[in-house]
Design a protein around this motif. Structure first.
Motif, PDB file in Angstrom:
ATOM      1  N   ILE A  24       0.945  -1.262  -0.045  1.00 59.26           N
ATOM      2  CA  ILE A  24       0.140  -0.112   0.011  1.00 59.26           C
ATOM      3  C   ILE A  24       0.842   1.257   0.113  1.00 59.26           C
ATOM      4  O   ILE A  24       0.304   2.469  -0.146  1.00 59.26           O
ATOM      5  CB  ILE A  24      -0.997   0.038   1.057  1.00 59.26           C
ATOM      6  CG1 ILE A  24      -0.327   0.070   2.389  1.00 59.26           C
ATOM      7  CG2 ILE A  24      -1.982  -1.198   1.350  1.00 59.26           C
ATOM      8  CD1 ILE A  24      -1.447   0.468   3.557  1.00 59.26           C
ATOM      9  N   LEU A  25       2.030   1.209   0.193  1.00 63.81           N
ATOM     10  CA  LEU A  25       3.198   2.210   0.062  1.00 63.81           C
ATOM     11  C   LEU A  25       2.899   3.082  -1.010  1.00 63.81           C
ATOM     12  O   LEU A  25       3.029   4.082  -1.373  1.00 63.81           O
ATOM     13  CB  LEU A  25       4.509   1.821   0.473  1.00 63.81           C
ATOM     14  CG  LEU A  25       5.722   2.469   0.818  1.00 63.81           C
ATOM     15  CD1 LEU A  25       5.271   3.449   1.896  1.00 63.81           C
ATOM     16  CD2 LEU A  25       6.825   1.812   0.925  1.00 63.81           C
ATOM     17  N   ARG A  26       2.652   2.321  -2.378  1.00 67.85           N
ATOM     18  CA  ARG A  26       2.771   2.906  -3.599  1.00 67.85           C
ATOM     19  C   ARG A  26       1.634   3.956  -3.718  1.00 67.85           C
ATOM     20  O   ARG A  26       1.914   4.926  -4.642  1.00 67.85           O
ATOM     21  CB  ARG A  26       2.794   1.915  -4.603  1.00 67.85           C
ATOM     22  CG  ARG A  26       1.358   1.201  -4.866  1.00 67.85           C
ATOM     23  CD  ARG A  26       1.544   0.007  -6.063  1.00 67.85           C
ATOM     24  NE  ARG A  26       0.406  -0.918  -6.108  1.00 67.85           N
ATOM     25  CZ  ARG A  26      -0.716  -0.723  -6.663  1.00 67.85           C
ATOM     26  NH1 ARG A  26      -0.672   0.160  -7.488  1.00 67.85           N
ATOM     27  NH2 ARG A  26      -1.445  -1.842  -6.709  1.00 67.85           N
ATOM     28  N   TYR A  27       0.551   3.797  -3.040  1.00 68.89           N
ATOM     29  CA  TYR A  27      -0.565   4.718  -3.415  1.00 68.89           C
ATOM     30  C   TYR A  27       0.012   6.047  -2.643  1.00 68.89           C
ATOM     31  O   TYR A  27      -0.257   7.265  -3.056  1.00 68.89           O
ATOM     32  CB  TYR A  27      -1.816   4.298  -2.707  1.00 68.89           C
ATOM     33  CG  TYR A  27      -2.290   2.929  -3.263  1.00 68.89           C
ATOM     34  CD1 TYR A  27      -2.789   3.164  -4.469  1.00 68.89           C
ATOM     35  CD2 TYR A  27      -2.441   1.849  -2.677  1.00 68.89           C
ATOM     36  CE1 TYR A  27      -3.155   2.020  -5.419  1.00 68.89           C
ATOM     37  CE2 TYR A  27      -2.774   0.678  -3.256  1.00 68.89           C
ATOM     38  CZ  TYR A  27      -3.190   0.846  -4.678  1.00 68.89           C
ATOM     39  OH  TYR A  27      -3.509  -0.230  -5.396  1.00 68.89           O
ATOM     40  N   ALA A  28       0.632   6.140  -1.352  1.00 62.43           N
ATOM     41  CA  ALA A  28       1.001   7.072  -0.664  1.00 62.43           C
ATOM     42  C   ALA A  28       2.114   7.943  -1.403  1.00 62.43           C
ATOM     43  O   ALA A  28       2.359   9.095  -1.301  1.00 62.43           O
ATOM     44  CB  ALA A  28       1.344   6.787   0.596  1.00 62.43           C
ATOM     45  N   ILE A  29       2.883   7.010  -1.920  1.00 66.43           N
ATOM     46  CA  ILE A  29       4.103   7.599  -2.835  1.00 66.43           C
ATOM     47  C   ILE A  29       3.572   8.248  -4.083  1.00 66.43           C
ATOM     48  O   ILE A  29       3.817   9.485  -4.301  1.00 66.43           O
ATOM     49  CB  ILE A  29       5.039   6.448  -3.476  1.00 66.43           C
ATOM     50  CG1 ILE A  29       5.653   5.751  -2.385  1.00 66.43           C
ATOM     51  CG2 ILE A  29       6.003   7.172  -4.580  1.00 66.43           C
ATOM     52  CD1 ILE A  29       6.553   4.663  -2.544  1.00 66.43           C
ATOM     53  N   GLU A  30       2.253   7.710  -4.756  1.00 67.51           N
ATOM     54  CA  GLU A  30       1.928   8.329  -5.794  1.00 67.51           C
ATOM     55  C   GLU A  30       1.175   9.817  -5.517  1.00 67.51           C
ATOM     56  O   GLU A  30       1.457  10.818  -5.838  1.00 67.51           O
ATOM     57  CB  GLU A  30       0.613   7.458  -6.315  1.00 67.51           C
ATOM     58  CG  GLU A  30      -0.035   8.102  -7.470  1.00 67.51           C
ATOM     59  CD  GLU A  30      -1.405   7.204  -7.790  1.00 67.51           C
ATOM     60  OE1 GLU A  30      -1.550   5.992  -7.392  1.00 67.51           O
ATOM     61  OE2 GLU A  30      -2.315   7.772  -8.315  1.00 67.51           O
ATOM     62  N   GLY A  31       0.723   9.830  -4.162  1.00 64.20           N
ATOM     63  CA  GLY A  31       0.447  11.268  -3.678  1.00 64.20           C
ATOM     64  C   GLY A  31       1.338  12.055  -3.589  1.00 64.20           C
ATOM     65  O   GLY A  31       1.066  13.520  -3.709  1.00 64.20           O
ATOM     66  N   ALA A  32       2.332  11.704  -2.750  1.00 64.17           N
ATOM     67  CA  ALA A  32       3.406  12.440  -2.572  1.00 64.17           C
ATOM     68  C   ALA A  32       4.056  13.077  -3.871  1.00 64.17           C
ATOM     69  O   ALA A  32       4.830  14.247  -3.845  1.00 64.17           O
ATOM     70  CB  ALA A  32       4.653  11.977  -1.778  1.00 64.17           C
ATOM     71  N   ARG A  33       4.143  12.020  -4.925  1.00 63.17           N
ATOM     72  CA  ARG A  33       4.922  12.801  -6.063  1.00 63.17           C
ATOM     73  C   ARG A  33       3.889  13.590  -6.781  1.00 63.17           C
ATOM     74  O   ARG A  33       4.382  14.669  -7.480  1.00 63.17           O
ATOM     75  CB  ARG A  33       5.167  11.574  -7.209  1.00 63.17           C
ATOM     76  CG  ARG A  33       6.267  10.684  -6.474  1.00 63.17           C
ATOM     77  CD  ARG A  33       6.813   9.831  -7.628  1.00 63.17           C
ATOM     78  NE  ARG A  33       8.103   9.193  -7.197  1.00 63.17           N
ATOM     79  CZ  ARG A  33       8.392   7.590  -7.061  1.00 63.17           C
ATOM     80  NH1 ARG A  33       7.528   6.963  -7.657  1.00 63.17           N
ATOM     81  NH2 ARG A  33       9.096   7.213  -6.816  1.00 63.17           N
ATOM     82  N   ALA A  34       2.609  13.462  -6.850  1.00 56.92           N
ATOM     83  CA  ALA A  34       1.611  14.344  -7.570  1.00 56.92           C
ATOM     84  C   ALA A  34       1.681  15.788  -6.801  1.00 56.92           C
ATOM     85  O   ALA A  34       1.487  16.783  -7.394  1.00 56.92           O
ATOM     86  CB  ALA A  34      -0.021  13.685  -7.468  1.00 56.92           C
ATOM     87  N   ALA A  35       1.958  15.742  -5.515  1.00 54.73           N
ATOM     88  CA  ALA A  35       1.961  16.947  -4.741  1.00 54.73           C
ATOM     89  C   ALA A  35       3.389  17.831  -4.901  1.00 54.73           C
ATOM     90  O   ALA A  35       3.754  18.731  -4.223  1.00 54.73           O
ATOM     91  CB  ALA A  35       1.884  16.851  -3.358  1.00 54.73           C
ATOM     92  N   GLY A  36       4.338  17.153  -5.622  1.00 48.64           N
ATOM     93  CA  GLY A  36       5.467  17.913  -6.035  1.00 48.64           C
ATOM     94  C   GLY A  36       6.947  17.124  -5.086  1.00 48.64           C
ATOM     95  O   GLY A  36       7.968  17.723  -5.126  1.00 48.64           O
ATOM     96  N   GLY A  37       6.727  16.072  -4.504  1.00 46.08           N
ATOM     97  CA  GLY A  37       7.679  15.503  -3.729  1.00 46.08           C
ATOM     98  C   GLY A  37       8.649  14.679  -4.551  1.00 46.08           C
ATOM     99  O   GLY A  37       8.222  14.071  -5.562  1.00 46.08           O
ATOM    100  N   LYS A  38       9.917  14.655  -4.224  1.00 48.59           N
ATOM    101  CA  LYS A  38      11.111  13.985  -4.847  1.00 48.59           C
ATOM    102  C   LYS A  38      11.009  12.375  -3.952  1.00 48.59           C
ATOM    103  O   LYS A  38      11.543  12.626  -2.774  1.00 48.59           O
ATOM    104  CB  LYS A  38      12.224  14.478  -4.952  1.00 48.59           C
ATOM    105  CG  LYS A  38      13.264  13.696  -5.691  1.00 48.59           C
ATOM    106  CD  LYS A  38      14.575  14.908  -5.878  1.00 48.59           C
ATOM    107  CE  LYS A  38      15.694  14.017  -6.638  1.00 48.59           C
ATOM    108  NZ  LYS A  38      16.504  13.628  -5.791  1.00 48.59           N
ATOM    109  N   VAL A  39      10.357  11.420  -4.414  1.00 43.46           N
ATOM    110  CA  VAL A  39      10.198  10.333  -3.569  1.00 43.46           C
ATOM    111  C   VAL A  39      11.295   9.218  -3.920  1.00 43.46           C
ATOM    112  O   VAL A  39      11.255   8.719  -5.173  1.00 43.46           O
ATOM    113  CB  VAL A  39       8.905   9.777  -3.607  1.00 43.46           C
ATOM    114  CG1 VAL A  39       8.657   8.640  -2.520  1.00 43.46           C
ATOM    115  CG2 VAL A  39       7.728  10.986  -3.258  1.00 43.46           C
TER     116      VAL A  39
END
Ligand SMILES: Cc1cc2nc3c(=O)[nH]c(=O)nc-3n(C[C@H](O)[C@H](O)[C@H](O)COP(=O)(O)O)c2cc1C
Length: 190
Positions: A24-39
């Motif tokens: 389930i980590l990948r969904y939170a990663i997707e959200g962080a990337r969409a918000a401009g984070g370098k993950v």
């Protein structure tokens, strides 16, 4: 204001290849990337550290893999943590990695974190999240107030390995975005 994108590390507190939490980590990663984070996602090998032992600290120097782990944490702005629940607390591997990072100078100090988890049981890691928040507060980590608890892990995924429940997916994506927003707000500075 720092112009660089927030640097986010994403990890699951499980060494298991088939870890539900890593799934389930990948969904939170997707959200962080969409918000401009370098993950950057850290695999389980990052948590394969020696068990904490004060005798391994020699003149302020740690074992090589612990030094690498500590440097990694030091260089990030935020952490996405998928935390399993073991006996109503966080996993030993996650606690061990936190303990190593907390040794002076505490490399976690001033970071921001968002945490969530999934379990086969009905509580969806609620108690583990409380336990993790206590640990993170002790080491001066700012934690996004919201969490996402996913219960009934064995029924939660479809054959392709995707979460079946769209609301849970959207909440995880939103939590990743909330972490990046919290870093950008500068909440943990000063
Ligand atoms: C030692 C141990 C203790 C556990 N205790 C709990 C618990 O207190 N609450 C719970 O919901 N699940 C508990 N579980 C089940 C875990 O939630 C389950 O194994 C989960 O799949 C672990 O996360 P992972 O899939 O990411 O590895 C426990 C599992 C182990 C191995």
């Amino acid at each position: 204001m720092d112009e660089r994108p927030p640097r986010i590390l994403a990890l699951a507190g499980s060494l298991r290849k088939a870890s539900f939490n890593r799934k389930i980590l990948r969904y939170a990663i997707e959200g962080a990337r969409a918000a401009g984070g370098k993950v950057e996602e850290l695999g389980p090998e990052w948590l394969r550290l020696p068990l904490y032992d004060g005798d391994l600290e020699v003149s302020g120097r740690f074992p090589d893999d612990v030094e690498t782990w500590r440097r990694k944490i030091l260089e990030c702005d935020g952490l996405l943590i998928a935390s399993p629940e073991y006996n109503h607390g966080i996993s030993g591997v996650l606690k061990n990695a936190i303990d190593w990072g907390s040794r002076p100078p505490n490399v976690f100090s001033g970071k921001v974190a968002a945490s969530f988890g999934i379990t086969p049981g009905a509580q969806g890691t609620a108690r583990s999240q409380m336990n993790l928040r206590v640990c993170l507060a002790a080491i001066n980590v700012w934690v996004v107030p919201k969490t996402v608890l996913v219960p009934h892990a064995r029924e939660a995924f479809d054959d392709a390995g995707n979460l079946r429940n769209e609301r849970q997916i959207q909440e995880l994506i939103a939590l990743g975005g909330a972490l990046v927003a919290a870093v950008l707000s500068g909440v943990a500075r000063g």
